[in-house]
Design an enzyme around this catalytic site. Structure first.
Site, PDB file in Angstrom:
ATOM      1  N   GLU A  84       0.842  -1.197   0.000  1.00 25.63           N
ATOM      2  CA  GLU A  84       0.000   0.000   0.000  1.00 25.63           C
ATOM      3  C   GLU A  84       0.874   1.243   0.000  1.00 25.63           C
ATOM      4  O   GLU A  84       1.905   1.292   0.665  1.00 25.63           O
ATOM      5  CB  GLU A  84      -0.903  -0.018   1.243  1.00 25.63           C
ATOM      6  CG  GLU A  84      -1.999   1.030   1.208  1.00 25.63           C
ATOM      7  CD  GLU A  84      -3.012   0.838   2.346  1.00 25.63           C
ATOM      8  OE1 GLU A  84      -3.710  -0.189   2.357  1.00 25.63           O
ATOM      9  OE2 GLU A  84      -3.084   1.720   3.211  1.00 25.63           O
ATOM     10  N   ASP A  86       0.374   5.269   0.632  1.00 25.58           N
ATOM     11  CA  ASP A  86      -0.647   6.173   1.168  1.00 25.58           C
ATOM     12  C   ASP A  86      -0.263   7.640   1.167  1.00 25.58           C
ATOM     13  O   ASP A  86       0.810   8.001   1.641  1.00 25.58           O
ATOM     14  CB  ASP A  86      -0.896   5.871   2.662  1.00 25.58           C
ATOM     15  CG  ASP A  86      -1.501   4.528   2.906  1.00 25.58           C
ATOM     16  OD1 ASP A  86      -2.459   4.175   2.218  1.00 25.58           O
ATOM     17  OD2 ASP A  86      -1.006   3.816   3.805  1.00 25.58           O
ATOM     18  N   GLU A  88      -2.087  10.636   3.198  1.00 23.54           N
ATOM     19  CA  GLU A  88      -3.163  10.913   4.149  1.00 23.54           C
ATOM     20  C   GLU A  88      -3.064  12.372   4.569  1.00 23.54           C
ATOM     21  O   GLU A  88      -1.998  12.827   4.991  1.00 23.54           O
ATOM     22  CB  GLU A  88      -3.058  10.008   5.379  1.00 23.54           C
ATOM     23  CG  GLU A  88      -3.441   8.580   5.078  1.00 23.54           C
ATOM     24  CD  GLU A  88      -3.285   7.660   6.281  1.00 23.54           C
ATOM     25  OE1 GLU A  88      -4.164   6.815   6.478  1.00 23.54           O
ATOM     26  OE2 GLU A  88      -2.293   7.790   7.012  1.00 23.54           O
TER      27      GLU A  88
END
Ligand code: NAG
Length: 272
Positions: A84, A86, A88
């Site tokens: 993953e 990311d 954020e």
């Protein structure tokens, strides 16, 4: 010329993962907003999965009082041993800066957070957030400024996402247990609904179908795997150093306490 798998048609490339009545798509389908209120957050995900490429997304974050809200924009393989990548975005009380947190999961392990302040107000305008992912490196970019590089050091035992295809996801949700000043600032629902907008994405990547990787004809050459993209060029290095020097506020590779002085292997290896 690099091929383009897809540009900006939200209804064609993405499905809504939760709460369709909290998602608005513009008539031309090039812009989509996510809404968070007391009843629900919302999100969308790509119909396809991809293995290597570059994804660009323009995002405008929640304006005003956004404390406790989190906008996530990421690639994920959704497997138990997941990979993953990311982005954020952690909201804040009015007038205080957003934090951009990035994280990387490889073979199911994460704990690789980095945090930074942006050099602009990300709630005023759209800015481009990109992930370049090839066999050599993963580069997170903000308006083409590399803010994070994760090199493929698989030969030295560092896990690197390279076998599992990933889908593209975005969401807006309640993260007020941790997001703003460590959970200190809660969501003020009276300031809602909270809205984040996405537009003009560009997916230039190999598509994963039936256990095989398909690249568009003119992309068979996989431009992103070419020598030129195997490492940052001198201009990118300059920008990267600037971003780290002036904007980085947390780096897991400097957090000796957290790792009992045994930092993850990649921390002592070169980024380019
Ligand atoms: C919110 O603002 C405070 C005060 O300026 C700052 O310490 C914090 O890093 C900001 N961002 C978040 C997400 O907490």
């Amino acid at each position: 010329m690099a091929s383009v798998v897809s540009v900006g048609d939200f209804n064609k490339d993405f499905y809504i993962t939760c709460s369709p009545n909290h998602v608005n798509t513009s008539k031309d389908e090039h812009e989509r907003s996510l809404i968070l209120d007391q009843s629900s957050g919302s999100g969308f995900a790509s119909n396809d999965m991809f293995l290597f490429g570059q994804i660009d997304m323009q995002i405008k974050l929640v304006s005003g009082h956004s404390a406790g809200t989190v906008v996530a924009y990421y690639l994920t393989s959704d497997q138990p041993n997941r990979d993953e990548l990311d982005f954020e975005f952690l909201g804040n009380v009015t007038g205080q800066p957003y934090i951009l947190q990035t994280n990387i999961f490889a073979d199911g392990f994460d704990n690789r957070e980095e945090r930074m302040y942006l050099w602009f107000d990300p709630t005023k305008d759209f800015h481009t957030y990109s992930i370049l992912w090839n066999l050599h490196q993963i580069v997170f970019m903000v308006d083409w400024v590399p803010i994070r590089v994760y090199r493929n050091h698989a030969d030295k035992g560092v896990p690197f996402p390279r076998r599992q295809p990933m889908s593209i996801k975005a969401s807006l949700w309640n993260g007020d247990s941790w997001a703003t000043r460590g959970g200190h600032d809660k969501i003020d629902w009276s300031k809602g609904p909270f809205i984040a907008s996405f537009r003009n994405y560009k997916i230039d990547a190999c598509v994963w179908r039936g256990n095989a990787r398909f690249c568009r004809t003119d992309s068979e050459t996989n431009w992103w795997n070419k020598e030129r993209f195997s490492t940052l060029n001198w201009r990118q290095r300059k920008l990267f150093k600037w971003a780290i020097k002036y904007h980085l506020i947390y780096d897991y590779c400097k957090d000796n306490k957290r790792f009992n002085n045994i930092l993850p292997k990649e921390c002592s290896l070169p980024k380019y």
